[in-house]
Design a protein around this motif. Structure first.
Motif, short mmCIF file in Angstrom:
data_model
loop_
_atom_site.label_atom_id
_atom_site.label_comp_id
_atom_site.label_asym_id
_atom_site.label_seq_id
_atom_site.Cartn_x
_atom_site.Cartn_y
_atom_site.Cartn_z
N ALA A 4 0.85 -1.19 0.00
CA ALA A 4 0.00 0.00 0.00
C ALA A 4 0.88 1.24 0.00
N GLU A 5 0.41 2.28 -0.66
CA GLU A 5 1.18 3.53 -0.69
C GLU A 5 1.15 4.19 0.69
N ILE A 6 2.33 4.67 1.13
CA ILE A 6 2.38 5.41 2.40
C ILE A 6 2.05 6.86 2.09
N THR A 7 0.95 7.33 2.64
CA THR A 7 0.51 8.70 2.33
C THR A 7 0.60 9.60 3.56
N ASN A 8 0.93 9.02 4.70
CA ASN A 8 0.95 9.80 5.92
C ASN A 8 2.34 9.75 6.55
N ILE A 9 2.92 10.94 6.76
CA ILE A 9 4.27 11.01 7.30
C ILE A 9 4.30 10.47 8.73
N LYS A 15 7.92 7.77 9.60
CA LYS A 15 8.40 8.56 10.73
C LYS A 15 9.81 8.12 11.14
N ALA A 16 10.03 6.80 11.16
CA ALA A 16 11.34 6.27 11.55
C ALA A 16 12.41 6.71 10.55
N ALA A 17 12.03 6.79 9.27
CA ALA A 17 13.00 7.22 8.25
C ALA A 17 13.25 8.72 8.34
N ARG A 18 12.16 9.46 8.55
CA ARG A 18 12.29 10.91 8.52
C ARG A 18 13.18 11.45 9.63
N ARG A 19 13.15 10.81 10.80
CA ARG A 19 13.94 11.37 11.89
C ARG A 19 15.44 11.23 11.65
N LEU A 20 15.81 10.44 10.62
CA LEU A 20 17.24 10.29 10.29
C LEU A 20 17.85 11.57 9.71
#
Lengths: 279, 279
Positions: A4-9, A15-20
């Protein structure tokens, strides 16, 4: 496997990727982000370096080669919406693909084995664009390793990774050692330590560049501190022929590293030539 | 003369200066902004280049030498509040002083006189930081001129002025000519035209760099177009010894310009040496 497409940050994975993007989380997870097709290709070429990919539907189509390589390596490719991608990337025009990668640096002793001929040591280089450009240039000049030492920027800083243009994945990188320790190590590996600094009495054209060399490059604004100049076997300056006060750090590093590469290759040829002629 | 502090960005004087951050207004007024003490000093050293200065009270005290030089040159120094200064400058940590300068570029024929030995031609270089860095490097390497040609960035772009670190005021700069016209002009001045491009069959180490040379550097992303490579006397590539795909444009330019400077100086010395020895 269709995901499924991830549409929510705020989805746990995004979220785990973004905090990098923050160093504290990179250090905790020992992971970082590499964005854009070029960096992702280079990451996938290093066995075990890539944890997972995020790609927009458009990027998945455009970079089918990358998706194929990821599948072959067993690396999951998550579909992400444009909004989520914008959160995971830092460039003005994101290219729709980003990799979560494991740290790739190696211990100092491993990065600089005996037999190394050309090494770049960054001492307190703070600008990530400069540091990444030096890494890219060292790779191009055929250097054996790059050492991020002292208070130098994190090699996994997003801007540094981008400026390295994939070279972070090409040659051994060490990070975290104090400069004195880095100098000791490269010298132990048989390299001559040249500090690049405007205070040098010898110019690049007069220095002996034929031997295995570790170049030490200092901070953009204040160069190399006196105690570091003292640690070097020689302090060498790039000659200034015009009226500029100095060179940009990455440019100076490029001129020094390429001067070494040229002279070392000429020296090697001079030694090898008689054998070749005899043959 | 004690002037009142300008505290409102809408004051006519501040407003007229501030709009110079936009190219359309720079072209209309034939004026641009140079910020920071180093750039302002260099601007004041060029007769007639500086129209006026803006400085915070703190910067006036810290840079008394600049205020003195401005007074000696009859250049007015306006006191500006920190808020107004923030509007007139683009750096994250503004240094409290900015100059309004007249355009300093010269016509192409004047920038490249016959007898010139080293010239840099920017062809469609779009990144202002790269363009300014090449200008600074060309100055350091002792180049006679820099030509911004084709669709290259405006040399008066704030980021380009900053990256040039004062070199914009050091050597003749021409701007606005089509690349073909720039190539014709440098060749007429007796220079050999070398295009720096990864497509070159000859490497920098094998090229003849002893003669007066104009280097043509292309766009960051797509290099030099085929019709431009055809215009050059030779296409030369910086050798890539490692796994990097290419070099950053400014780094490549630095390696090329310094290679020329080194070889030209060696050639000059080789010619001059017999005379010296005889004497």
């Amino acid at each position: 496997m269709v995901m499924a497409e991830i549409t929510n940050i705020r989805s746990p994975r995004a979220k785990a990727a973004r905090r990098l993007v923050k160093r504290a989380f990179r250090d905790r997870d020992r992971a970082f982000l590499a964005e854009g097709p070029q960096a992702v290709r280079e990451a996938l070429a290093v066995e075990g370096a890539t944890v997972e990919l995020f790609a927009t539907t458009e990027a998945r189509t455009r970079h089918a080669d990358i998706v194929g390589a990821a599948a072959a390596a067993g690396v999951p490719v998550h579909r992400a919406s444009g909004e989520v991608m914008a959160e995971l990337t830092q460039t003005v025009t994101p290219q729709g693909i980003v990799a979560v990668c494991r740290f790739v640096h190696v211990p100092l002793a491993e990065a600089v084995p005996s037999g190394a001929r050309l090494v770049a040591v960054l001492a307190h280089v703070r600008d990530p664009g400069n540091a990444g450009t030096v890494l890219r240039t060292a790779d191009a000049a055929g250097a054996d390793a790059v050492v991020f030492s002292g208070a130098s920027v994190d090699p996994y800083n997003g801007k540094c990774v981008r400026a390295s243009a994939g070279s972070l994945f090409h040659l051994p990188v060490a990070t975290g050692a104090p400069v004195a320790e880095a100098v000791r190590q490269v010298r132990e590996a048989g390299l001559r330590v040249l500090a690049a600094d405007g205070a040098g009495t010898r110019t690049l054209d007069d220095a002996d560049l034929s031997r295995p060399t570790a170049w030490v490059f200092g901070n953009e604004a204040w160069g190399l501190p006196a105690e570091l100049l003292d640690l070097a076997d020689e302090v060498v300056r790039v000659p200034i022929y015009g009226r500029a006060e100095s060179l940009n750090l990455a440019t100076a590093a490029g001129v020094c590293l390429y001067a070494s590469a040229r002279v070392q290759r000429q020296t090697l040829h001079a030694v090898e030539e008689p054998t070749t002629r005899r043959g």
